[in-house]
Design an enzyme around this catalytic site. Structure first.
Site, PDB file in Angstrom:
ATOM      1  N   SER A   1       2.723   8.448  12.739  1.00 47.72           N
ATOM      2  CA  SER A   1       1.908   7.864  11.666  1.00 47.72           C
ATOM      3  C   SER A   1       0.479   7.613  12.135  1.00 47.72           C
ATOM      4  O   SER A   1      -0.478   7.844  11.387  1.00 47.72           O
ATOM      5  CB  SER A   1       2.541   6.563  11.159  1.00 47.72           C
ATOM      6  OG  SER A   1       2.400   5.496  12.082  1.00 47.72           O
ATOM      7  N   LYS A   2       0.311   7.152  13.364  1.00 44.62           N
ATOM      8  CA  LYS A   2      -1.026   6.846  13.860  1.00 44.62           C
ATOM      9  C   LYS A   2      -1.783   8.119  14.249  1.00 44.62           C
ATOM     10  O   LYS A   2      -3.016   8.181  14.120  1.00 44.62           O
ATOM     11  CB  LYS A   2      -0.944   5.877  15.042  1.00 44.62           C
ATOM     12  CG  LYS A   2      -0.438   4.497  14.643  1.00 44.62           C
ATOM     13  CD  LYS A   2      -1.319   3.842  13.575  1.00 44.62           C
ATOM     14  CE  LYS A   2      -0.889   2.430  13.247  1.00 44.62           C
ATOM     15  NZ  LYS A   2      -1.778   1.783  12.251  1.00 44.62           N
TER      16      LYS A   2
ATOM     17  N   ASN B   1      -5.912  -1.594   7.329  1.00 49.19           N
ATOM     18  CA  ASN B   1      -5.280  -2.231   8.476  1.00 49.19           C
ATOM     19  C   ASN B   1      -3.767  -2.374   8.325  1.00 49.19           C
ATOM     20  O   ASN B   1      -3.048  -2.372   9.325  1.00 49.19           O
ATOM     21  CB  ASN B   1      -5.894  -3.622   8.685  1.00 49.19           C
ATOM     22  CG  ASN B   1      -5.061  -4.483   9.606  1.00 49.19           C
ATOM     23  OD1 ASN B   1      -5.065  -4.311  10.817  1.00 49.19           O
ATOM     24  ND2 ASN B   1      -4.298  -5.410   9.034  1.00 49.19           N
TER      25      ASN B   1
ATOM     26  N   SER C   1      -4.187   3.216  16.493  1.00 50.28           N
ATOM     27  CA  SER C   1      -3.439   2.678  17.627  1.00 50.28           C
ATOM     28  C   SER C   1      -3.533   3.680  18.762  1.00 50.28           C
ATOM     29  O   SER C   1      -3.628   4.895  18.533  1.00 50.28           O
ATOM     30  CB  SER C   1      -1.974   2.460  17.257  1.00 50.28           C
ATOM     31  OG  SER C   1      -1.204   2.171  18.415  1.00 50.28           O
TER      32      SER C   1
ATOM     33  N   ILE D   1      -2.201  -5.588  21.525  1.00 53.56           N
ATOM     34  CA  ILE D   1      -2.802  -6.754  20.881  1.00 53.56           C
ATOM     35  C   ILE D   1      -1.714  -7.798  20.632  1.00 53.56           C
ATOM     36  O   ILE D   1      -0.613  -7.469  20.178  1.00 53.56           O
ATOM     37  CB  ILE D   1      -3.481  -6.372  19.552  1.00 53.56           C
ATOM     38  CG1 ILE D   1      -4.428  -5.172  19.762  1.00 53.56           C
ATOM     39  CG2 ILE D   1      -4.223  -7.567  18.984  1.00 53.56           C
ATOM     40  CD1 ILE D   1      -5.557  -5.417  20.731  1.00 53.56           C
TER      41      ILE D   1
ATOM     42  N   TYR E   1       6.252   5.764  14.487  1.00 54.27           N
ATOM     43  CA  TYR E   1       5.001   5.009  14.556  1.00 54.27           C
ATOM     44  C   TYR E   1       3.901   5.864  15.186  1.00 54.27           C
ATOM     45  O   TYR E   1       2.769   5.912  14.685  1.00 54.27           O
ATOM     46  CB  TYR E   1       5.212   3.725  15.366  1.00 54.27           C
ATOM     47  CG  TYR E   1       4.006   2.817  15.407  1.00 54.27           C
ATOM     48  CD1 TYR E   1       3.733   1.956  14.342  1.00 54.27           C
ATOM     49  CD2 TYR E   1       3.145   2.803  16.496  1.00 54.27           C
ATOM     50  CE1 TYR E   1       2.632   1.115  14.367  1.00 54.27           C
ATOM     51  CE2 TYR E   1       2.035   1.966  16.532  1.00 54.27           C
ATOM     52  CZ  TYR E   1       1.785   1.127  15.466  1.00 54.27           C
ATOM     53  OH  TYR E   1       0.678   0.302  15.491  1.00 54.27           O
TER      54      TYR E   1
ATOM     55  N   VAL F   1       0.814  -1.219   0.000  1.00 54.84           N
ATOM     56  CA  VAL F   1       0.000   0.000   0.000  1.00 54.84           C
ATOM     57  C   VAL F   1       0.845   1.265   0.000  1.00 54.84           C
ATOM     58  O   VAL F   1       0.328   2.356  -0.272  1.00 54.84           O
ATOM     59  CB  VAL F   1      -0.983   0.024   1.190  1.00 54.84           C
ATOM     60  CG1 VAL F   1      -1.964  -1.126   1.106  1.00 54.84           C
ATOM     61  CG2 VAL F   1      -0.238   0.030   2.525  1.00 54.84           C
TER      62      VAL F   1
END
Length: 258
Positions: A165-166, A89, A149, A195, A162, A63
């Site tokens: 990005s979220k 996702n 997240s 998770i 990270y 993606v």
């Protein structure tokens, strides 16, 4: 749930994505799954999902790459001819957890390309197709779910790229919710906590310890099926008056406590 609905789940053959795919399969949807692994690497899994009686197809696509996103959408159009649900996702963690003072620009670019740019522009392409379907059939309803997240708001200084990005994906959810509301396309974010997947496997001992110490109100790891249930609820249309909202699935981790 109408029998002929189709969902595209990126990163849908492992971890959270697989939990989502299995939940939507149980709802009676046909599935288009994508990932970076070659088809032969997921053939056994795809066959297992197909055995449940719905159409399931896998497309190899990254993606983060514009050409791959275009090829993916075209392949889904050719294979199914329709699309009702997009679940963004697919995501990656930084290749190396590095302190903010040491993290590389290369890592930043890589993580944001997959986690933010990819879903942002895949949503753009899919939304155009959804709008066209709506114009052809006024009863058509589309749903887009971004898998975010808790890192959108909870700081981890050893994986800043990270978190950024979220956080960006959270804003993208609101942007698309506003832009697509006039077409009856519902956009949501599901925001997982800790998770148990292959992504979190390297830090399992750390979080085992923190969970035992009361990090979450529920002293357990979240499971991919927890996220799958949340996405299935949104796809069923059970929160029709909550466009652009965040559904936290984090065991109570982000509730402020004294």
């Amino acid at each position: 749930m109408p029998e002929n609905q189709v969902a595209l789940v990126t990163g849908g053959t492992r971890g959270i994505g697989l939990g989502i795919a299995e939940a939507l399969l149980q709802e009676g949807l046909d599935l288009a799954l994508c990932g970076v692994r070659p088809p032969e690497a997921v053939a056994e899994l795809v066959a297992r999902l197909q055995a449940q009686g719905r159409q399931v197809a896998y497309f190899q696509a990254d993606v983060a790459r514009s050409a791959d996103r275009t090829r993916l959408v075209e392949a889904v159009q050719q294979r199914f001819g329709r699309l009702h649900v997009l679940v963004n996702n697919a995501g990656i963690a930084p290749p190396v957890r590095a302190d903010l003072l040491e993290a590389s620009e290369e890592s930043f670019d890589q993580v944001l390309a997959v986690n933010l740019k990819g879903p942002y522009f895949l949503t753009q392409q899919v939304a155009r197709w959804m709008i066209h379907q709506r114009q052809q059939n006024p009863s058509y309803q589309g749903t887009i779910v971004n898998i975010g997240s808790i890192s959108a708001t909870v700081v981890s200084v050893n994986r800043g790229e990270y978190c950024v990005s979220k956080a960006g994906l959270a804003m993208a959810t609101q942007l698309w919710a506003v832009r697509l509301a006039e077409f009856g396309i519902r956009v949501y974010e599901v925001r997982p906590g800790i998770i148990q997947t292959d992504m979190t496997a390297p830090v399992r001992d750390k979080y085992d310890r923190l969970l035992a110490q009361g990090l979450c109100l529920q002293a357990r790891w979240g499971q991919p099926e927890d996220i799958g249930r949340a996405v299935a609820m949104l796809v069923r249309g059970e929160l029709p008056y909550s466009p652009g909202q965040v559904l936290l699935v984090d065991g109570g981790l982000t509730i402020p406590r004294l």
